[in-house]
Design an enzyme around this catalytic site. Structure first.
Site, PDB file in Angstrom:
ATOM      1  CB  SER A  46      22.242 -34.378 -26.139  1.00  0.00           C
ATOM      2  OG  SER A  46      23.360 -33.924 -27.463  1.00  0.00           O
ATOM      3  CG  ASP A  84      20.641 -27.413 -28.358  1.00  0.00           C
ATOM      4  OD1 ASP A  84      20.245 -26.643 -28.375  1.00  0.00           O
ATOM      5  OD2 ASP A  84      20.413 -28.665 -28.261  1.00  0.00           O
ATOM      6  CE  LYS A 114      18.925 -28.551 -31.310  1.00  0.00           C
ATOM      7  NZ  LYS A 114      18.012 -28.714 -30.353  1.00  0.00           N
ATOM      8  CD  GLU A 116      15.030 -28.928 -26.726  1.00  0.00           C
ATOM      9  OE1 GLU A 116      13.650 -28.641 -26.263  1.00  0.00           O
ATOM     10  OE2 GLU A 116      15.971 -29.428 -26.853  1.00  0.00           O
ATOM     11  CD  GLU A 184      14.369 -35.172 -30.720  1.00  0.00           C
ATOM     12  OE1 GLU A 184      15.453 -34.052 -30.312  1.00  0.00           O
ATOM     13  OE2 GLU A 184      15.041 -35.995 -29.992  1.00  0.00           O
TER      14      GLU A 184
HETATM   15  O1  KIV Z   1      21.031 -31.634 -27.711  1.00  0.00           O
HETATM   16  C1  KIV Z   1      21.386 -32.674 -29.028  1.00  0.00           C
HETATM   17  O2  KIV Z   1      21.976 -33.233 -29.174  1.00  0.00           O
HETATM   18  C2  KIV Z   1      19.907 -31.593 -29.947  1.00  0.00           C
HETATM   19  C3  KIV Z   1      20.077 -32.574 -31.443  1.00  0.00           C
HETATM   20  C4  KIV Z   1      19.573 -34.017 -31.070  1.00  0.00           C
HETATM   21  C5  KIV Z   1      19.387 -32.623 -32.471  1.00  0.00           C
HETATM   22  O3  KIV Z   1      19.102 -31.204 -29.966  1.00  0.00           O
END
Ligand code: KIV
Length: 264
Positions: A46, A84, A114, A116, A184
């Protein structure tokens, strides 16, 4: 390295203690979050919209993410640092996923990553990362890297069939080794059922109060974003805007710098 680890996440759930996660992309912000006691700082992709002014997360690269992970690493002492995985860093093959996630761990000092998407697509990737001793946080429901496939940023898991699929996806992510799962934009009732069915914690964003923890994009809580599921805790955006306006006015009028700001 942070005192909170992937193992702490399960322990917090078992104790019934809620888990507080925030995104950060820079040193000063992450320092304050760590001091405030967040359990994990997520360097989210993000960063694309929050910091870089991009339209979506699809243009973020590994090198861009590494830059932010390193800044946040220097700040965070207690919280777990999660990086991420950006678009195309894990979708091509498990080997590339391990190489990229490994960079976050060995060069960036992250303690987990993380990704997705569901096990049907990324089961092999998650197993390979786990085999390489890299803790993986799953992320289902609205997954912004699939924006074109999903046709927009829409609530997911509405209706019995879709809710059942989401429940199944969560169980599968747990069974391939995810230490926590982000939900989410999911109806609160569905998130609650999923949370009750898992031994690993759910971390909700737009998924109601019954998840084991919550995550927010920090700019969304500081006055930049306004959606149904965010809350403005302090209007930092408004305060910055007012400060910049006053500065311009004072420079134009010759009020700043005053005598107290000058050397003799
Ligand atoms: O990229 C991000 O900030 C996210 C969160 C919204 C979980 O994946």
């Amino acid at each position: 390295m942070g005192a909170i680890t992937a193992a702490s996440f399960r322990a917090l759930k078992a104790k019934g203690e809620k888990i507080a996660v925030l995104t950060a992309y820079d040193y000063p912000t992450a320092t304050l979050m760590d001091e405030a006691g967040v359990d994990a700082v997520l360097v989210g992709d993000s960063v694309a919209q929050a910091v870089m002014g991009m339209e979506n997360t699809l243009g973020v690269t590994m090198d861009m993410m590494m830059h932010h992970v390193r800044m946040v690493r220097r700040a965070v002492k207690r919280a777990m640092l999660i990086a991420d995985m950006p678009y195309l860093s894990y979708q091509i093959s498990p080997e590339e996923a391990v190489r990229n996630a490994g960079r976050f761990i060995s060069e960036g000092g992250a303690q987990g990553v993380k990704i997705e998407g569901p096990v049907v697509y990324f089961g092999e990737v998650i197993r390979s990362l786990t085999k390489a001793a890299i803790p993986v946080m799953g992320h289902i429901g609205l997954t912004p890297q699939s924006i074109h496939q999903m046709g927009g940023y829409k609530i997911q898991g509405r209706g019995e069939d879709k809710a059942r699929r989401l429940r199944m996806e969560a169980l599968e992510l747990q069974s391939v080794g995810c230490f926590a799962i982000v939900l989410e934009c999911v109806p609160a009732e569905v998130a609650k059922e999923i949370t009750l069915s898992l031994s690993v914690p759910t971390i909700g964003i737009g998924a109601g109060p019954d998840c084991d923890g919550q995550v927010l994009v920090n700019h969304d809580m500081l006055g930049w974003g306004k959606t149904k599921f965010t809350k403005t805790y302090v209007d930092v955006r408004g305060a910055m805007s007012a400060a910049f306006g006053s500065y311009v006015e004072e420079v134009k009028k010759g009020v700043f710098p005053g005598p107290e700001h000058c050397y003799e």
